[in-house]
Write a protein that holds these residues in place. Structure first.
Motif, PDB file in Angstrom:
ATOM      1  N   PRO A 193       0.808  -1.229   0.000  1.00  0.00           N
ATOM      2  CA  PRO A 193       0.000   0.000   0.000  1.00  0.00           C
ATOM      3  C   PRO A 193       0.846   1.286   0.000  1.00  0.00           C
ATOM      4  CG  PRO A 193      -0.910  -1.584   1.549  1.00  0.00           C
ATOM      5  CD  PRO A 193       0.416  -2.137   1.096  1.00  0.00           C
ATOM      6  N   ILE A 194       1.957   1.282   0.727  1.00  0.00           N
ATOM      7  CA  ILE A 194       2.786   2.506   0.761  1.00  0.00           C
ATOM      8  C   ILE A 194       3.517   2.682  -0.573  1.00  0.00           C
ATOM      9  CG2 ILE A 194       4.778   1.482   1.966  1.00  0.00           C
ATOM     10  CD1 ILE A 194       5.086   4.082   3.495  1.00  0.00           C
ATOM     11  N   ILE A 195       3.874   1.580  -1.219  1.00  0.00           N
ATOM     12  CA  ILE A 195       4.469   1.665  -2.558  1.00  0.00           C
ATOM     13  C   ILE A 195       3.475   2.315  -3.528  1.00  0.00           C
ATOM     14  CG2 ILE A 195       5.120   0.236  -4.554  1.00  0.00           C
ATOM     15  CD1 ILE A 195       6.599  -1.626  -2.594  1.00  0.00           C
ATOM     16  N   GLU A 196       2.240   1.875  -3.465  1.00  0.00           N
ATOM     17  CA  GLU A 196       1.216   2.441  -4.364  1.00  0.00           C
ATOM     18  C   GLU A 196       0.951   3.914  -4.060  1.00  0.00           C
ATOM     19  OE1 GLU A 196      -1.874  -0.650  -3.876  1.00  0.00           O
ATOM     20  OE2 GLU A 196      -1.691  -0.940  -6.041  1.00  0.00           O
ATOM     21  N   GLU A 197       0.869   4.237  -2.778  1.00  0.00           N
ATOM     22  CA  GLU A 197       0.576   5.619  -2.389  1.00  0.00           C
ATOM     23  C   GLU A 197       1.713   6.564  -2.813  1.00  0.00           C
ATOM     24  OE1 GLU A 197      -1.958   7.184  -1.401  1.00  0.00           O
ATOM     25  OE2 GLU A 197      -1.208   9.053  -0.541  1.00  0.00           O
ATOM     26  N   THR A 198       2.949   6.079  -2.741  1.00  0.00           N
ATOM     27  CA  THR A 198       4.112   6.892  -3.125  1.00  0.00           C
ATOM     28  C   THR A 198       3.976   7.346  -4.578  1.00  0.00           C
ATOM     29  OG1 THR A 198       5.432   5.523  -1.627  1.00  0.00           O
ATOM     30  CG2 THR A 198       6.648   6.881  -3.199  1.00  0.00           C
ATOM     31  N   THR A 199       3.520   6.433  -5.431  1.00  0.00           N
ATOM     32  CA  THR A 199       3.327   6.750  -6.841  1.00  0.00           C
ATOM     33  C   THR A 199       2.124   7.675  -7.044  1.00  0.00           C
ATOM     34  OG1 THR A 199       4.195   4.587  -7.382  1.00  0.00           O
ATOM     35  CG2 THR A 199       2.976   5.721  -9.105  1.00  0.00           C
ATOM     36  N   LYS A 200       1.027   7.334  -6.375  1.00  0.00           N
ATOM     37  CA  LYS A 200      -0.194   8.146  -6.540  1.00  0.00           C
ATOM     38  C   LYS A 200       0.046   9.593  -6.143  1.00  0.00           C
ATOM     39  CE  LYS A 200      -3.672   4.578  -5.720  1.00  0.00           C
ATOM     40  NZ  LYS A 200      -4.293   3.985  -4.528  1.00  0.00           N
ATOM     41  N   LYS A 201       0.797   9.772  -5.057  1.00  0.00           N
ATOM     42  CA  LYS A 201       1.050  11.120  -4.547  1.00  0.00           C
ATOM     43  C   LYS A 201       1.603  12.046  -5.629  1.00  0.00           C
ATOM     44  CE  LYS A 201       2.555  12.039   0.102  1.00  0.00           C
ATOM     45  NZ  LYS A 201       3.587  11.769   1.126  1.00  0.00           N
ATOM     46  N   ILE A 202       2.589  11.543  -6.420  1.00  0.00           N
ATOM     47  CA  ILE A 202       3.227  12.459  -7.370  1.00  0.00           C
ATOM     48  C   ILE A 202       2.434  12.584  -8.673  1.00  0.00           C
ATOM     49  CG2 ILE A 202       5.551  12.283  -6.409  1.00  0.00           C
ATOM     50  CD1 ILE A 202       5.424  10.750  -9.599  1.00  0.00           C
ATOM     51  N   MET A 203       1.274  11.930  -8.753  1.00  0.00           N
ATOM     52  CA  MET A 203       0.405  12.211  -9.890  1.00  0.00           C
ATOM     53  C   MET A 203      -0.217  13.609  -9.721  1.00  0.00           C
ATOM     54  SD  MET A 203       0.800   9.645 -11.926  1.00  0.00           S
ATOM     55  CE  MET A 203       2.164   8.554 -11.492  1.00  0.00           C
ATOM     56  N   ASP A 204      -0.356  14.046  -8.457  1.00  0.00           N
ATOM     57  CA  ASP A 204      -0.924  15.379  -8.182  1.00  0.00           C
ATOM     58  C   ASP A 204       0.119  16.370  -7.680  1.00  0.00           C
ATOM     59  OD1 ASP A 204      -3.346  13.921  -8.422  1.00  0.00           O
ATOM     60  OD2 ASP A 204      -3.290  13.507  -6.260  1.00  0.00           O
ATOM     61  N   LEU A 205       1.046  15.865  -6.850  1.00  0.00           N
ATOM     62  CA  LEU A 205       2.017  16.755  -6.206  1.00  0.00           C
ATOM     63  C   LEU A 205       3.348  16.718  -6.947  1.00  0.00           C
ATOM     64  CD1 LEU A 205       1.741  15.825  -2.386  1.00  0.00           C
ATOM     65  CD2 LEU A 205       0.960  17.934  -3.471  1.00  0.00           C
ATOM     66  N   ASN A 206       4.076  17.822  -6.928  1.00  0.00           N
ATOM     67  CA  ASN A 206       5.454  17.839  -7.369  1.00  0.00           C
ATOM     68  C   ASN A 206       6.275  16.978  -6.384  1.00  0.00           C
ATOM     69  OD1 ASN A 206       8.117  18.748  -7.987  1.00  0.00           O
ATOM     70  ND2 ASN A 206       7.196  20.579  -8.896  1.00  0.00           N
ATOM     71  N   PRO A 207       7.175  16.097  -6.897  1.00  0.00           N
ATOM     72  CA  PRO A 207       7.915  15.235  -5.959  1.00  0.00           C
ATOM     73  C   PRO A 207       8.597  16.007  -4.822  1.00  0.00           C
ATOM     74  CG  PRO A 207       8.425  14.596  -8.229  1.00  0.00           C
ATOM     75  CD  PRO A 207       7.524  15.800  -8.306  1.00  0.00           C
ATOM     76  N   ILE A 208       9.055  17.214  -5.112  1.00  0.00           N
ATOM     77  CA  ILE A 208       9.756  17.958  -4.057  1.00  0.00           C
ATOM     78  C   ILE A 208       8.808  18.307  -2.907  1.00  0.00           C
ATOM     79  CG2 ILE A 208       9.529  20.374  -4.852  1.00  0.00           C
ATOM     80  CD1 ILE A 208      12.654  20.506  -4.340  1.00  0.00           C
ATOM     81  N   ASP A 209       7.513  18.400  -3.186  1.00  0.00           N
ATOM     82  CA  ASP A 209       6.524  18.682  -2.141  1.00  0.00           C
ATOM     83  C   ASP A 209       5.993  17.416  -1.487  1.00  0.00           C
ATOM     84  OD1 ASP A 209       6.636  21.442  -2.650  1.00  0.00           O
ATOM     85  OD2 ASP A 209       5.311  21.186  -4.374  1.00  0.00           O
ATOM     86  N   ALA A 210       6.223  16.274  -2.119  1.00  0.00           N
ATOM     87  CA  ALA A 210       5.700  14.999  -1.593  1.00  0.00           C
ATOM     88  C   ALA A 210       6.692  14.317  -0.659  1.00  0.00           C
ATOM     89  CB  ALA A 210       5.360  14.058  -2.750  1.00  0.00           C
ATOM     90  N   GLN A 211       7.905  14.854  -0.566  1.00  0.00           N
ATOM     91  CA  GLN A 211       8.956  14.188   0.216  1.00  0.00           C
ATOM     92  C   GLN A 211       8.606  14.138   1.706  1.00  0.00           C
ATOM     93  OE1 GLN A 211      11.897  12.898  -1.389  1.00  0.00           O
ATOM     94  NE2 GLN A 211      11.922  11.812   0.549  1.00  0.00           N
ATOM     95  N   THR A 212       8.806  12.992   2.324  1.00  0.00           N
ATOM     96  CA  THR A 212       8.696  12.857   3.781  1.00  0.00           C
ATOM     97  C   THR A 212       9.880  12.011   4.256  1.00  0.00           C
ATOM     98  OG1 THR A 212       7.354  10.855   3.540  1.00  0.00           O
ATOM     99  CG2 THR A 212       6.151  12.927   3.791  1.00  0.00           C
ATOM    100  N   GLY A 213       9.957  11.774   5.567  1.00  0.00           N
ATOM    101  CA  GLY A 213      10.972  10.855   6.095  1.00  0.00           C
ATOM    102  C   GLY A 213      12.063  11.529   6.893  1.00  0.00           C
ATOM    103  N   PRO A 214      12.933  10.705   7.502  1.00  0.00           N
ATOM    104  CA  PRO A 214      13.961  11.232   8.407  1.00  0.00           C
ATOM    105  C   PRO A 214      14.926  12.229   7.752  1.00  0.00           C
ATOM    106  CG  PRO A 214      14.239   8.848   8.058  1.00  0.00           C
ATOM    107  CD  PRO A 214      12.924   9.229   7.488  1.00  0.00           C
ATOM    108  N   ALA A 215      15.307  12.015   6.486  1.00  0.00           N
ATOM    109  CA  ALA A 215      16.253  12.948   5.852  1.00  0.00           C
ATOM    110  C   ALA A 215      15.574  14.300   5.645  1.00  0.00           C
ATOM    111  CB  ALA A 215      16.753  12.379   4.529  1.00  0.00           C
ATOM    112  N   LYS A 216      14.331  14.288   5.174  1.00  0.00           N
ATOM    113  CA  LYS A 216      13.581  15.533   4.996  1.00  0.00           C
ATOM    114  C   LYS A 216      13.464  16.286   6.332  1.00  0.00           C
ATOM    115  CE  LYS A 216      10.450  18.563   3.556  1.00  0.00           C
ATOM    116  NZ  LYS A 216       9.059  18.242   3.290  1.00  0.00           N
ATOM    117  N   ARG A 217      13.198  15.535   7.424  1.00  0.00           N
ATOM    118  CA  ARG A 217      13.037  16.139   8.757  1.00  0.00           C
ATOM    119  C   ARG A 217      14.375  16.444   9.419  1.00  0.00           C
ATOM    120  NH1 ARG A 217       9.845  11.627   9.652  1.00  0.00           N
ATOM    121  NH2 ARG A 217      11.360  10.779  11.113  1.00  0.00           N
ATOM    122  N   ASN A 218      15.471  16.024   8.781  1.00  0.00           N
ATOM    123  CA  ASN A 218      16.812  16.143   9.362  1.00  0.00           C
ATOM    124  C   ASN A 218      16.874  15.440  10.719  1.00  0.00           C
ATOM    125  OD1 ASN A 218      19.501  16.937   9.272  1.00  0.00           O
ATOM    126  ND2 ASN A 218      19.115  18.943  10.184  1.00  0.00           N
TER     127      ASN A 218
END
Lengths: 257, 257
Positions: A193-218
């Motif tokens: 499900p998270i693999i699918e959602e990762t793809t779906k997200k960037i159908m609407d959002l620019n990848p730079i705005d869809a980024q999450t996770g520990p590196a993004k949060r520093n």
């Protein structure tokens, strides 16, 4: 009616054959392979030949062979001034022998023998030396796909490189995810499900705005935990973790690892 | 009827609130935030509090706060022997204060403020100290999701690490694909069908069988072309290309770069 010939019998040639053969407005008059055994299954549907001297006249010759062989092979073709195209992302149009009219017909997709492909959703990138042949390629492209783009050699190379990142490398990250699950005895399908959602997200959002996770949060603690975990269980993948984490940190203006 | 309290007001807390609030069999009696302004929009739907001393009795307390704060925050809760869970992938259950019954309720998904999430397809990973509380968490999980998995701390850490690869890193590769398109003035949306197909493929195939591309084929010419292209236009991404290519080469028994 358009008459076409397919040259080559690999994955792409086979998928292209099936797509063109399904169109009522295209006739495949011949399919050439130097090793016709590989496409024997199609011998009742199409005239298969193994000698280039048997090639007849066609509106377009699709050269779907390995990149390195395109130049020499098209130089050997026993005719001139006809439209010969290749189907490769990474080869310039100029690699084709100049004795024929040159063009490119590049379907931007990942083809596997194991999996049927719906050609209709595949973008076809076309290029030709003149307007007349561009129109012809556009016409054929539109018989098998809903999107045909005029793309020059430099742009096509960029798409091919981008496709390595968003397809080949992405699939390898799926493989690593699978390995991490295996080592820890968790079923990989929990991640689907998270693999699918990762793809779906960037159908609407620019990848730079869809980024999450520990590196993004520093979040350096989590990053350190992950690196320790990898070093212990799957040290081969530590370098990939570090390189990608540094790149995300850098993208969002943080100090690299 | 199950009574729950949410502690925290970030992305995850908000998505969790919405999912639990939509279930007719769950009552959210309080939502605690030390900064209640961020969730002011919900004040007509739920009792929002900003002082932990105002916390009332509930069947489960969901601690959806940053990983580093979980231990100290749960130690300060003004009650004991109740069920307090955290919602983090990377924090052991034992990080929770032992003065209460401990558990984990980890929804394995990427949450963005910008995007609604269908909780029903999100796998919920639960852990608890005893069978009674495991059953309770399973019951709550099943109210909001169709899949609830019993996952221990080590397995959950592995899933979290795998999710970094298959979500965070994958999204960053999409970003790089976007940058390559921008630099070469090709619209990124041409790549969307191949992005979707990449994901669909591994719903049926094992990622190791779905791999394609120059590294899989050991096509050193194309790899060299790509590296030259990156060095010229986007040198920041050369290291990622090399590291991932080497890893694919290694996976298929070829010599690394």
């Amino acid at each position: 009616m358009l008459t076409v010939t397919i040259l080559g019998s690999g994955n792409l040639a086979t998928h292209l054959f099936k797509a063109l053969n399904a169109s009522e407005e295209v006739i495949i008059n011949q399919w050439y392979s130097r090793n016709p055994k590989t496409i024997k299954a199609f011998e009742k549907t199409v005239n298969i030949i193994s000698d280039i001297n048997d090639l007849e006249e066609a509106d377009v010759y699709f050269t779907a062979i390995s990149d390195d062989a395109i130049a020499a092979f098209t130089e050997k073709l026993p005719f001139k001034d006809r439209l010969v195209v290749h189907c490769s992302g990474n080869v310039p149009m100029s690699a084709l022998s100049p004795k024929n009219k040159r063009g490119v017909f590049y379907p931007l997709q990942t083809f596997s023998k194991e999996r049927a492909t719906d050609f209709n959703v595949i973008p076809i990138c076309i290029e030709a030396e003149d307007q007349e042949h561009l129109i012809l390629l556009k016409k054929i492209g539109s018989k098998i796909s809903s999107t045909v783009h005029e793309i020059n050699t430099e742009q096509r190379k960029a798409l091919h490189l981008a496709a390595v990142f968003i397809n080949n490398f992405v699939n390898h990250l799926y493989h690593i995810g699978h390995e991490i699950c295996d080592v820890n005895q968790v079923p990989f399908h929990i991640l689907k499900p998270i693999i699918e959602e990762t793809t779906k997200k960037i159908m609407d959002l620019n990848p730079i705005d869809a980024q999450t996770g520990p590196a993004k949060r520093n979040d350096r603690n989590t990053i350190e935990n992950h690196i320790n975990n990898l070093e212990q269980h799957l040290p081969d993948y530590t370098a990939i973790y570090k390189t990608l984490t540094s790149s995300i940190l850098n993208t969002y203006g943080r100090e690299k690892l």
